[in-house]
Design a protein around this motif. Structure first.
Motif, PDB file in Angstrom:
ATOM      1  N   ILE A   1       6.050 -10.375  15.843  1.00 17.28           N
ATOM      2  CA  ILE A   1       5.925  -8.926  16.015  1.00 17.28           C
ATOM      3  C   ILE A   1       5.304  -8.292  14.777  1.00 17.28           C
ATOM      4  CG2 ILE A   1       7.253  -6.789  16.188  1.00 17.28           C
ATOM      5  CD1 ILE A   1       9.116  -8.254  18.103  1.00 17.28           C
ATOM      6  N   LEU A   2       5.737  -8.711  13.583  1.00 13.27           N
ATOM      7  CA  LEU A   2       5.195  -8.132  12.356  1.00 13.27           C
ATOM      8  C   LEU A   2       3.711  -8.433  12.179  1.00 13.27           C
ATOM      9  CD1 LEU A   2       8.101  -8.763   9.851  1.00 13.27           C
ATOM     10  CD2 LEU A   2       7.218  -6.556  10.590  1.00 13.27           C
ATOM     11  N   ASN A   3       3.258  -9.591  12.647  1.00 11.34           N
ATOM     12  CA  ASN A   3       1.852  -9.956  12.478  1.00 11.34           C
ATOM     13  C   ASN A   3       0.957  -9.454  13.595  1.00 11.34           C
ATOM     14  OD1 ASN A   3       2.035 -11.328  10.015  1.00 11.34           O
ATOM     15  ND2 ASN A   3       2.960 -13.066  11.058  1.00 11.34           N
ATOM     16  N   VAL A   4       1.482  -9.301  14.797  1.00 10.08           N
ATOM     17  CA  VAL A   4       0.648  -8.900  15.931  1.00 10.08           C
ATOM     18  C   VAL A   4       0.592  -7.386  16.081  1.00 10.08           C
ATOM     19  CG1 VAL A   4       0.445  -9.032  18.445  1.00 10.08           C
ATOM     20  CG2 VAL A   4       1.003 -11.068  17.139  1.00 10.08           C
ATOM     21  N   VAL A   5       1.700  -6.717  15.851  1.00 11.54           N
ATOM     22  CA  VAL A   5       1.767  -5.270  16.043  1.00 11.54           C
ATOM     23  C   VAL A   5       1.921  -4.609  14.673  1.00 11.54           C
ATOM     24  CG1 VAL A   5       2.936  -3.421  17.281  1.00 11.54           C
ATOM     25  CG2 VAL A   5       2.924  -5.716  18.231  1.00 11.54           C
ATOM     26  N   PRO A   6       0.828  -4.175  14.060  1.00 12.41           N
ATOM     27  CA  PRO A   6       0.919  -3.628  12.711  1.00 12.41           C
ATOM     28  C   PRO A   6       1.698  -2.310  12.630  1.00 12.41           C
ATOM     29  CG  PRO A   6      -1.378  -3.756  13.433  1.00 12.41           C
ATOM     30  CD  PRO A   6      -0.526  -4.270  14.530  1.00 12.41           C
ATOM     31  N   VAL A   7       1.805  -1.580  13.714  1.00 16.00           N
ATOM     32  CA  VAL A   7       2.533  -0.313  13.701  1.00 16.00           C
ATOM     33  C   VAL A   7       4.023  -0.557  13.443  1.00 16.00           C
ATOM     34  CG1 VAL A   7       3.140   1.700  15.095  1.00 16.00           C
ATOM     35  CG2 VAL A   7       0.852   0.731  15.247  1.00 16.00           C
ATOM     36  N   VAL A   8       4.532  -1.677  13.916  1.00 11.63           N
ATOM     37  CA  VAL A   8       5.951  -1.982  13.779  1.00 11.63           C
ATOM     38  C   VAL A   8       6.306  -2.333  12.332  1.00 11.63           C
ATOM     39  CG1 VAL A   8       7.782  -3.511  14.627  1.00 11.63           C
ATOM     40  CG2 VAL A   8       6.006  -2.737  16.168  1.00 11.63           C
ATOM     41  N   SER A   9       5.323  -2.743  11.548  1.00  6.92           N
ATOM     42  CA  SER A   9       5.617  -3.140  10.170  1.00  6.92           C
ATOM     43  C   SER A   9       6.154  -1.977   9.334  1.00  6.92           C
ATOM     44  CB  SER A   9       4.375  -3.741   9.517  1.00  6.92           C
ATOM     45  OG  SER A   9       3.365  -2.755   9.416  1.00  6.92           O
ATOM     46  N   ASP A  10       5.960  -0.743   9.790  1.00  4.66           N
ATOM     47  CA  ASP A  10       6.561   0.393   9.090  1.00  4.66           C
ATOM     48  C   ASP A  10       8.068   0.458   9.306  1.00  4.66           C
ATOM     49  OD1 ASP A  10       4.066   1.117   8.237  1.00  4.66           O
ATOM     50  OD2 ASP A  10       3.736   2.553   9.870  1.00  4.66           O
ATOM     51  N   TYR A  11       8.544  -0.094  10.400  1.00  2.00           N
ATOM     52  CA  TYR A  11       9.959  -0.005  10.751  1.00  2.00           C
ATOM     53  C   TYR A  11      10.747  -1.267  10.424  1.00  2.00           C
ATOM     54  CZ  TYR A  11       8.139   3.971  13.293  1.00  2.00           C
ATOM     55  OH  TYR A  11       7.513   5.134  13.615  1.00  2.00           O
ATOM     56  N   LEU A  12      10.097  -2.411  10.475  1.00  2.00           N
ATOM     57  CA  LEU A  12      10.764  -3.677  10.160  1.00  2.00           C
ATOM     58  C   LEU A  12      10.415  -4.096   8.733  1.00  2.00           C
ATOM     59  CD1 LEU A  12      10.163  -5.767  13.405  1.00  2.00           C
ATOM     60  CD2 LEU A  12      12.258  -4.638  12.701  1.00  2.00           C
ATOM     61  N   PRO A  13      11.393  -4.470   7.927  1.00  2.00           N
ATOM     62  CA  PRO A  13      11.083  -4.883   6.555  1.00  2.00           C
ATOM     63  C   PRO A  13      10.396  -6.248   6.523  1.00  2.00           C
ATOM     64  CG  PRO A  13      13.413  -5.106   6.999  1.00  2.00           C
ATOM     65  CD  PRO A  13      12.819  -4.446   8.194  1.00  2.00           C
ATOM     66  N   TRP A  14       9.632  -6.500   5.483  1.00  2.00           N
ATOM     67  CA  TRP A  14       8.897  -7.761   5.373  1.00  2.00           C
ATOM     68  C   TRP A  14       9.830  -8.939   5.180  1.00  2.00           C
ATOM     69  CZ3 TRP A  14       9.693 -10.574   1.026  1.00  2.00           C
ATOM     70  CH2 TRP A  14      10.229  -9.907  -0.080  1.00  2.00           C
ATOM     71  N   TRP A  15      11.016  -8.714   4.660  1.00  2.00           N
ATOM     72  CA  TRP A  15      11.943  -9.803   4.355  1.00  2.00           C
ATOM     73  C   TRP A  15      12.864 -10.143   5.533  1.00  2.00           C
ATOM     74  CZ3 TRP A  15      16.553  -7.512   5.095  1.00  2.00           C
ATOM     75  CH2 TRP A  15      16.650  -6.148   4.856  1.00  2.00           C
ATOM     76  N   LEU A  16      12.667  -9.515   6.682  1.00  2.00           N
ATOM     77  CA  LEU A  16      13.528  -9.768   7.837  1.00  2.00           C
ATOM     78  C   LEU A  16      13.472 -11.231   8.274  1.00  2.00           C
ATOM     79  CD1 LEU A  16      15.397  -8.630  10.041  1.00  2.00           C
ATOM     80  CD2 LEU A  16      13.352  -8.186  11.393  1.00  2.00           C
ATOM     81  N   THR A  17      12.279 -11.809   8.315  1.00  2.00           N
ATOM     82  CA  THR A  17      12.135 -13.216   8.707  1.00  2.00           C
ATOM     83  C   THR A  17      12.880 -14.127   7.740  1.00  2.00           C
ATOM     84  OG1 THR A  17       9.982 -12.711   9.637  1.00  2.00           O
ATOM     85  CG2 THR A  17      10.456 -15.016   9.231  1.00  2.00           C
ATOM     86  N   LEU A  18      12.754 -13.847   6.448  1.00  2.00           N
ATOM     87  CA  LEU A  18      13.454 -14.672   5.452  1.00  2.00           C
ATOM     88  C   LEU A  18      14.961 -14.550   5.600  1.00  2.00           C
ATOM     89  CD1 LEU A  18      11.244 -13.938   2.333  1.00  2.00           C
ATOM     90  CD2 LEU A  18      11.249 -15.969   3.777  1.00  2.00           C
ATOM     91  N   ALA A  19      15.455 -13.339   5.846  1.00  6.65           N
ATOM     92  CA  ALA A  19      16.901 -13.142   6.001  1.00  6.65           C
ATOM     93  C   ALA A  19      17.425 -13.879   7.231  1.00  6.65           C
ATOM     94  CB  ALA A  19      17.210 -11.653   6.100  1.00  6.65           C
TER      95      ALA A  19
END
Length: 84
Positions: free
Chosen positions: A43-61
């Motif tokens: 989702i973070l890589n395909v839908v760039p609009v969502v990256s404002d709402y989801l943190p970049w570290w979510l996958t790592l967590a």
């Protein structure tokens, strides 16, 4: 007809590969967290609009949570001995 065929095949494969497949899927938290991490990354890589709402570290967590779930929370089952 195909639905019953595939359902029967799935049941046979589940019984052969994992004898207690229902109990395994209920307690497979590490697998669920890994799937959520993959979904979040997609989702973070395909839908760039969502990256404002989801943190970049979510996958790592989520992946760290999967590691913790696998090694600390889920009990390790002993494999049955063939002689017994």
């Amino acid at each position: 007809m195909l639905r019953t065929l595939f359902s029967g095949a799935r049941d046979v494969v589940a019984r052969v590969l994992i004898p207690d497949a229902a109990a395994t899927t209920k307690s497979a938290w590490s697998l669920r967290l890994i799937e959520l991490a993959a979904l979040a990354d997609i989702i973070l890589n395909v839908v760039p609009v969502v990256s404002d709402y989801l943190p970049w570290w979510l996958t790592l967590a989520l992946l760290v949570g999967a590691w913790i779930a696998r090694h600390l929370i889920q009990p390790k089952k002993e494999a049955p001995v063939a002689d017994q």
